[in-house]
Structures are given as structure tokens and as C-alpha cells.
Design a protein around this motif. Structure first.
Motif, short mmCIF file in Angstrom:
data_model
loop_
_atom_site.label_atom_id
_atom_site.label_comp_id
_atom_site.label_asym_id
_atom_site.label_seq_id
_atom_site.Cartn_x
_atom_site.Cartn_y
_atom_site.Cartn_z
N MET A 217 26.50 53.77 44.07
CA MET A 217 26.94 54.13 42.72
C MET A 217 27.71 52.97 42.11
N ASN A 218 27.41 52.63 40.88
CA ASN A 218 28.08 51.53 40.23
C ASN A 218 29.44 51.94 39.71
N ALA A 219 30.38 50.98 39.64
CA ALA A 219 31.69 51.24 39.07
C ALA A 219 31.56 51.37 37.57
N PRO A 220 32.49 52.11 36.94
CA PRO A 220 32.39 52.31 35.49
C PRO A 220 32.61 51.02 34.74
N ALA A 221 31.87 50.84 33.65
CA ALA A 221 32.03 49.65 32.83
C ALA A 221 33.36 49.72 32.10
N PRO A 222 33.99 48.58 31.83
CA PRO A 222 35.29 48.60 31.17
C PRO A 222 35.24 49.15 29.75
N LYS A 223 34.07 49.10 29.11
CA LYS A 223 33.99 49.56 27.73
C LYS A 223 32.61 50.09 27.44
N THR A 224 32.55 51.21 26.76
CA THR A 224 31.27 51.80 26.36
C THR A 224 31.11 51.66 24.85
N ILE A 225 29.92 51.23 24.43
CA ILE A 225 29.66 51.11 23.00
C ILE A 225 29.62 52.50 22.38
N LYS A 226 30.41 52.71 21.35
CA LYS A 226 30.53 54.03 20.74
C LYS A 226 29.75 54.09 19.43
N GLY A 227 29.41 55.29 19.06
CA GLY A 227 28.69 55.49 17.82
C GLY A 227 29.00 56.84 17.22
N ARG A 228 28.26 57.22 16.20
CA ARG A 228 28.55 58.41 15.43
C ARG A 228 28.53 59.68 16.28
N LYS A 229 27.61 59.74 17.25
CA LYS A 229 27.47 60.96 18.05
C LYS A 229 28.09 60.83 19.44
N TYR A 230 28.92 59.82 19.62
CA TYR A 230 29.54 59.57 20.93
C TYR A 230 30.38 60.76 21.39
N ASP A 231 31.28 61.24 20.52
CA ASP A 231 32.14 62.37 20.88
C ASP A 231 31.32 63.63 21.13
N GLN A 232 30.24 63.77 20.38
CA GLN A 232 29.35 64.92 20.54
C GLN A 232 28.75 64.94 21.94
N VAL A 233 28.34 63.76 22.41
CA VAL A 233 27.76 63.65 23.75
C VAL A 233 28.82 63.94 24.81
N LEU A 234 30.03 63.41 24.62
CA LEU A 234 31.11 63.66 25.59
C LEU A 234 31.42 65.15 25.70
N ASP A 235 31.47 65.84 24.57
CA ASP A 235 31.75 67.27 24.58
C ASP A 235 30.65 68.04 25.32
N GLY A 236 29.41 67.68 25.03
CA GLY A 236 28.31 68.34 25.71
C GLY A 236 28.31 68.07 27.20
N ALA A 237 28.57 66.83 27.57
CA ALA A 237 28.59 66.45 28.98
C ALA A 237 29.71 67.17 29.73
N LEU A 238 30.86 67.32 29.08
CA LEU A 238 31.97 68.03 29.70
C LEU A 238 31.55 69.46 30.05
N ARG A 239 30.90 70.13 29.12
CA ARG A 239 30.46 71.50 29.38
C ARG A 239 29.46 71.55 30.54
N VAL A 240 28.56 70.58 30.58
CA VAL A 240 27.54 70.56 31.63
C VAL A 240 28.18 70.32 33.00
N PHE A 241 29.07 69.34 33.10
CA PHE A 241 29.70 69.04 34.39
C PHE A 241 30.56 70.20 34.87
N LEU A 242 31.30 70.82 33.97
CA LEU A 242 32.16 71.93 34.38
C LEU A 242 31.34 73.14 34.81
N GLN A 243 30.17 73.31 34.20
CA GLN A 243 29.33 74.45 34.54
C GLN A 243 28.49 74.23 35.78
N HIS A 244 27.93 73.02 35.94
CA HIS A 244 26.97 72.76 37.00
C HIS A 244 27.47 71.84 38.11
#
Length: 205
Positions: free
Chosen positions: A1-28
Motif C-alpha cells: 500500500m502506498n503512503a498518502p500523497a502530501p497534497k490532493t488536487i481539489k475541485g468543485r465536487k471534492y467535498d462531495q466525494v469525501l462525504d460519500g466516501a465517509l458514509r461508505v467506509f463507516l458502513q462497509h
């Protein structure tokens, strides 16, 4: 597994993806989560998810980092470090218990323990983004309080760990093993009072 990159390029739907991913990880959990479900929960295309995050591991790291930073920021807002030490520690104890009781903290702890053998990096990153960051901040406060003569501490990191453990007394094992799922205000008050009085008896000037 690779280490996390120091910075992720963000965009308009970045927060939307984070919110969705949080729900998925917490559920599954981590192993059973997939990028298709993240895209569905985020209401974006799979290509959009991969545009921000090249793999599930990087996405998990970013979710953990963001949530831990939000929790830390919320705690700092209500803790007055200029108040008398016992008062500051009382505030810190309430916030520590509140954060450790949160759905995010409880489920992430279980995810990281469950995946410790296959994906040890998950637990390490969660620890560094959450508990270790809290340890550093608490130790820094203890250094300042000791310099002012308000506390008498030689090992600041150990004292920070001890205070955190005092805040776990009585309730933490019950939560981890699923025996209890909530604390009454009276229970929280009892634990906070015991943690602060015990700590001040050991380190107070």
C-alpha cells in the motif's frame, strides 16, 4: 500500500466525494468498500472519484485526515487554554470523551483494528492523524503550564498519554466490546471529575 500523497488536487465536487466516501467506509469498512459505491453515494461519476483519488487507500487517508482535523478544530474552539489549569483540563476531558464517543472515532477504530494484519498503514495513519496529534497538542500545553509554574511535569508526552487514559476510565472497554453505546451526562461528569482530580493530584503545583 502506498503512503498518502502530501497534497490532493481539489475541485468543485471534492467535498462531495469525501462525504460519500465517509458514509461508505463507516458502513462497509475498508476491505468491503469500493469506488463504485463511493461514486453512487457521492452522486458523481466514477471518473470524478478517480480524478481526485487514484485508489481506495488514498481516499481513505484523505477522509481520515479531514475528519480528524475537523474534530481537532471543534475541540480547540471550546477549550480555553488561558483559564486555570483545572478548568482547561476539565474542558479538554469533556471534549476528549465527546470525540472518542463519536460514530467516526468508534467505527474507524474498529476498522483499523480489523484490518491491522492486512493493512497496517490504515491504523498508523489514523493514529497519527487523530490520537497522536491530540497527544502533541496536550503535551505542548503541559510544557507551557509547567514553565508558568502551574504544573510540575518532567515527561510531557507520558503525562499527555496518562490524561487521555484517565478520560477512558470505566467506559472505553464497554464501548469497544459493544456492551454500552452511550453515556449519561452524570456518567460523563463523574469520569471527567475523576480524571482531572487524579491528574492534578499527581502533577499540580
Amino acid at each position: 500500500m502506498n503512503a498518502p500523497a502530501p497534497k490532493t488536487i481539489k475541485g468543485r465536487k471534492y467535498d462531495q466525494v469525501l462525504d460519500g466516501a465517509l458514509r461508505v467506509f463507516l458502513q462497509h469498512g475498508f476491505a468491503n468498500a469500493n469506488m463504485d459505491e463511493v461514486a453512487r453515494q457521492s452522486q458523481v461519476s466514477k471518473a470524478t472519484v478517480y480524478n481526485y483519488f487514484p485508489d481506495k487507500e488514498r481516499l481513505f487517508f484523505e477522509v481520515v485526515k479531514f475528519q480528524c482535523q475537523c474534530q481537532a478544530d471543534s475541540a480547540i474552539e471550546v477549550i480555553d487554554q488561558t483559564a486555570p489549569v483545572a478548568e482547561t483540563l476539565t474542558q479538554a476531558a469533556y471534549e476528549t470523551i465527546r470525540l472518542m464517543q463519536s460514530t467516526f472515532s468508534q467505527r474507524m477504530f474498529r476498522i483499523c483494528v480489523a484490518e491491522a494484519d492486512r493493512f497496517p498503514e490504515l491504523g498508523r495513519f489514523f493514529y497519527e492523524s487523530g490520537p497522536l496529534m491530540g497527544r502533541h497538542k496536550l503535551a505542548a500545553y503541559f510544557r507551557e503550564a509547567t514553565a508558568k509554574g502551574e504544573l510540575v511535569i518532567d515527561d510531557f508526552e507520558l503525562a499527555a498519554d496518562q490524561f487521555a487514559e484517565l478520560c477512558k476510565a470505566d467506559w472505553w472497554p464497554r464501548f469497544i466490546f459493544g456492551i454500552s453505546v452511550s453515556l449519561s451526562q452524570a456518567e460523563v461528569d463523574r469520569i471527567v471529575k475523576g480524571a482531572v482530580s487524579t491528574f492534578m493530584h499527581r502533577y499540580g503545583s
